[in-house]
Design a protein around this motif. Structure first.
Motif, mmCIF file in Angstrom:
data_model
loop_
_atom_site.group_PDB
_atom_site.id
_atom_site.type_symbol
_atom_site.label_atom_id
_atom_site.label_comp_id
_atom_site.label_asym_id
_atom_site.label_seq_id
_atom_site.Cartn_x
_atom_site.Cartn_y
_atom_site.Cartn_z
ATOM 1 N N LYS A 50 0.828 -1.195 0.000
ATOM 2 C CA LYS A 50 0.000 0.000 0.000
ATOM 3 C C LYS A 50 0.875 1.263 0.000
ATOM 4 N N ILE A 53 2.122 1.827 -3.465
ATOM 5 C CA ILE A 53 1.048 2.353 -4.307
ATOM 6 C C ILE A 53 0.831 3.842 -4.032
ATOM 7 N N GLU A 54 0.903 4.215 -2.779
ATOM 8 C CA GLU A 54 0.758 5.619 -2.412
ATOM 9 C C GLU A 54 1.845 6.480 -3.047
ATOM 10 N N ARG A 55 3.042 5.958 -3.046
ATOM 11 C CA ARG A 55 4.168 6.676 -3.663
ATOM 12 C C ARG A 55 3.934 6.832 -5.163
ATOM 13 N N LYS A 57 1.052 6.795 -6.679
ATOM 14 C CA LYS A 57 -0.082 7.698 -6.878
ATOM 15 C C LYS A 57 0.389 9.147 -6.875
ATOM 16 N N THR A 60 1.696 10.090 -10.348
ATOM 17 C CA THR A 60 0.656 10.315 -11.352
ATOM 18 C C THR A 60 -0.118 11.586 -11.034
ATOM 19 N N TYR A 61 -0.273 11.845 -9.754
ATOM 20 C CA TYR A 61 -0.971 13.056 -9.348
ATOM 21 C C TYR A 61 -0.199 14.300 -9.774
ATOM 22 N N ASN A 64 -0.646 15.031 -13.348
ATOM 23 C CA ASN A 64 -1.942 15.574 -13.734
ATOM 24 C C ASN A 64 -2.127 17.064 -13.462
#
Ligand SMILES: [Zn+2]
Length: 66
Positions: A50, A53-55, A57, A60-61, A64
Protein backbone atom coordinates in the motif's frame (compact mmCIF):
# COMPACT_ATOMS: atom_id res chain seq x y z
CA UNK A 1 34.65 0.02 -13.59
CA UNK A 2 32.06 2.27 -15.10
CA UNK A 3 32.56 3.49 -18.64
CA UNK A 4 30.09 6.34 -18.30
CA UNK A 5 32.01 9.03 -16.49
CA UNK A 6 29.76 11.96 -17.20
CA UNK A 7 29.50 13.12 -13.65
CA UNK A 8 26.15 11.49 -13.13
CA UNK A 9 26.07 9.29 -10.08
CA UNK A 10 22.48 8.18 -10.22
CA UNK A 11 18.99 9.35 -9.48
CA UNK A 12 16.86 9.70 -6.41
CA UNK A 13 14.44 6.85 -5.98
CA UNK A 14 10.93 8.06 -5.15
CA UNK A 15 10.28 5.10 -2.87
CA UNK A 16 13.37 4.85 -0.67
CA UNK A 17 14.58 8.38 -1.47
CA UNK A 18 18.13 7.18 -1.91
CA UNK A 19 20.45 7.89 -4.75
CA UNK A 20 20.73 4.82 -6.92
CA UNK A 21 22.31 4.15 -10.28
CA UNK A 22 20.13 1.27 -11.43
CA UNK A 23 16.40 1.36 -11.72
CA UNK A 24 13.40 2.05 -13.89
CA UNK A 25 11.66 5.23 -14.94
CA UNK A 26 7.99 5.63 -14.37
CA UNK A 27 6.63 8.80 -15.92
CA UNK A 28 9.26 11.34 -14.92
CA UNK A 29 10.14 9.60 -11.69
CA UNK A 30 12.72 7.04 -10.85
CA UNK A 31 12.37 3.80 -8.94
CA UNK A 32 15.55 2.00 -8.04
CA UNK A 33 16.17 -1.62 -8.91
CA UNK A 34 15.89 -2.70 -5.29
CA UNK A 35 12.53 -1.08 -4.73
CA UNK A 36 11.21 -2.31 -8.03
CA UNK A 37 12.14 -5.89 -7.18
CA UNK A 38 10.75 -5.48 -3.70
CA UNK A 39 7.50 -4.12 -5.05
CA UNK A 40 7.05 -7.08 -7.37
CA UNK A 41 7.69 -9.53 -4.54
CA UNK A 42 5.44 -7.78 -2.05
CA UNK A 43 2.03 -9.31 -1.54
CA UNK A 44 -0.88 -7.02 -2.32
CA UNK A 45 -2.22 -7.63 1.19
CA UNK A 46 1.01 -6.44 2.73
CA UNK A 47 0.86 -2.91 4.21
CA UNK A 48 4.15 -2.24 2.48
CA UNK A 49 2.47 -2.71 -0.86
CA UNK A 50 0.00 0.00 0.00
CA UNK A 51 2.92 2.29 0.77
CA UNK A 52 4.37 1.66 -2.67
CA UNK A 53 1.05 2.35 -4.31
CA UNK A 54 0.76 5.62 -2.41
CA UNK A 55 4.17 6.68 -3.66
CA UNK A 56 3.18 5.81 -7.21
CA UNK A 57 -0.08 7.70 -6.88
CA UNK A 58 1.91 10.76 -5.92
CA UNK A 59 3.77 10.57 -9.23
CA UNK A 60 0.66 10.32 -11.35
CA UNK A 61 -0.97 13.06 -9.35
CA UNK A 62 1.96 15.37 -9.95
CA UNK A 63 1.70 14.58 -13.63
CA UNK A 64 -1.94 15.57 -13.73
CA UNK A 65 -1.58 18.99 -12.13
CA UNK A 66 1.12 20.30 -14.44
ZN1 LIG B 1 14.47 2.72 -3.97
Amino acid sequence: MSSSAIGKTGETCIVCEQNKEKGIHLYTSFICEDCEKDMVLTDTNDPKYKYYIERLKMITYKQNIS
